[in-house]
Design a protein around this motif. Structure first.
Motif, mmCIF file in Angstrom:
data_model
loop_
_atom_site.group_PDB
_atom_site.id
_atom_site.type_symbol
_atom_site.label_atom_id
_atom_site.label_comp_id
_atom_site.label_asym_id
_atom_site.label_seq_id
_atom_site.Cartn_x
_atom_site.Cartn_y
_atom_site.Cartn_z
ATOM 1 N N CYS A 98 0.828 -1.214 0.000
ATOM 2 C CA CYS A 98 0.000 0.000 0.000
ATOM 3 C C CYS A 98 0.861 1.262 0.000
ATOM 4 O O CYS A 98 0.572 2.218 -0.730
ATOM 5 C CB CYS A 98 -0.941 0.000 1.204
ATOM 6 S SG CYS A 98 -2.272 -1.193 1.066
ATOM 7 N N LEU A 122 -4.682 2.850 4.289
ATOM 8 C CA LEU A 122 -4.747 1.388 4.353
ATOM 9 C C LEU A 122 -3.384 0.808 4.730
ATOM 10 O O LEU A 122 -3.317 -0.187 5.462
ATOM 11 C CB LEU A 122 -5.225 0.818 3.020
ATOM 12 C CG LEU A 122 -6.709 1.035 2.711
ATOM 13 C CD1 LEU A 122 -7.035 0.522 1.318
ATOM 14 C CD2 LEU A 122 -7.574 0.360 3.748
ATOM 15 N N CYS A 126 -2.716 -1.472 8.015
ATOM 16 C CA CYS A 126 -2.036 -2.776 7.973
ATOM 17 C C CYS A 126 -0.823 -2.788 8.901
ATOM 18 O O CYS A 126 -0.553 -3.801 9.558
ATOM 19 C CB CYS A 126 -1.617 -3.115 6.544
ATOM 20 S SG CYS A 126 -2.980 -3.563 5.486
ATOM 21 N N LEU A 159 -10.207 7.587 6.128
ATOM 22 C CA LEU A 159 -10.874 6.460 5.456
ATOM 23 C C LEU A 159 -12.352 6.750 5.226
ATOM 24 O O LEU A 159 -12.905 6.423 4.171
ATOM 25 C CB LEU A 159 -10.688 5.184 6.272
ATOM 26 C CG LEU A 159 -9.291 4.584 6.261
ATOM 27 C CD1 LEU A 159 -9.195 3.431 7.238
ATOM 28 C CD2 LEU A 159 -8.920 4.134 4.867
#
Length: 183
Positions: A98, A122, A126, A159
């Motif tokens: 990402c 993202l 992660c 997000l």
């Protein structure tokens, strides 16, 4: 070279014989220049890599082997240490993917600001997942600092703005807030 081939065949024969009788003892590595028969009880990969194994045989499940896994996490009850390590490694690889894709969007930042912020967020999610798998989510959330809470708020705000609202301006503000709280 012929000696190496003979040693390989002996090892494979001993491995097949050991698989039928079960692993009762860890064999010692063969002596330098000698064959496995001269070394005594045979050689094997387990003996060669025994010193590198972070989880020695006979380690109780709650024993402290790594500093970040000193206690069992109530949210990860069914996962062994190896499963947590593998999951963390997968999360790190996804985060790197990402972040790399977000880096490719940097030259087109004005045109693809939402895509950049989404990929960056993202990747951060992660990376946080990898840390949560290693240390345990309950341990990470037990005493969060003010900066960590601000970062999580900015992360989820980014997000939400990118996925639900599809607003480029709010996504850019969220990404700026993420960078500001990270620094």
């Amino acid at each position: 070279m012929a000696d190496l081939g003979r040693q390989l065949h002996e090892y494979l024969a001993q491995s097949k014989a050991g698989a039928t009788t079960g692993p009762s003892a860890v064999p010692a590595p063969p002596a330098a220049g000698g064959s496995q028969e001269e070394a005594g009880d045979g050689g094997g990969l387990r003996a060669w890599l025994g010193a590198l194994n972070p989880f020695p045989p006979g380690t109780p499940p709650g024993a402290t082997v790594w500093p970040w896994t000193g206690e069992e996490d109530p949210w990860l009850l069914g996962l062994s240490r190896w499963q947590r390590l593998a999951g963390s490694g997968l999360c790190v690889l996804l985060a790197a993917l990402c972040f790399g894709l977000a880096g490719l969007c940097v030259p087109l930042l004005l045109l693809r600001a939402r895509k950049f912020a989404l990929l960056w967020s993202l990747g951060s999610l992660c990376a946080l997942g990898a840390a949560a798998l290693l240390r345990g989510p309950a341990r990470l959330l037990r005493e969060p600092g003010r900066g960590a809470l601000l970062y999580l708020g900015a992360l989820f705000g980014t997000l939400y703005a990118a996925l639900a609202l599809r607003s480029t301006v709010l996504t850019a503000l969220g990404a700026a807030a993420q960078l500001g709280t990270a620094l």
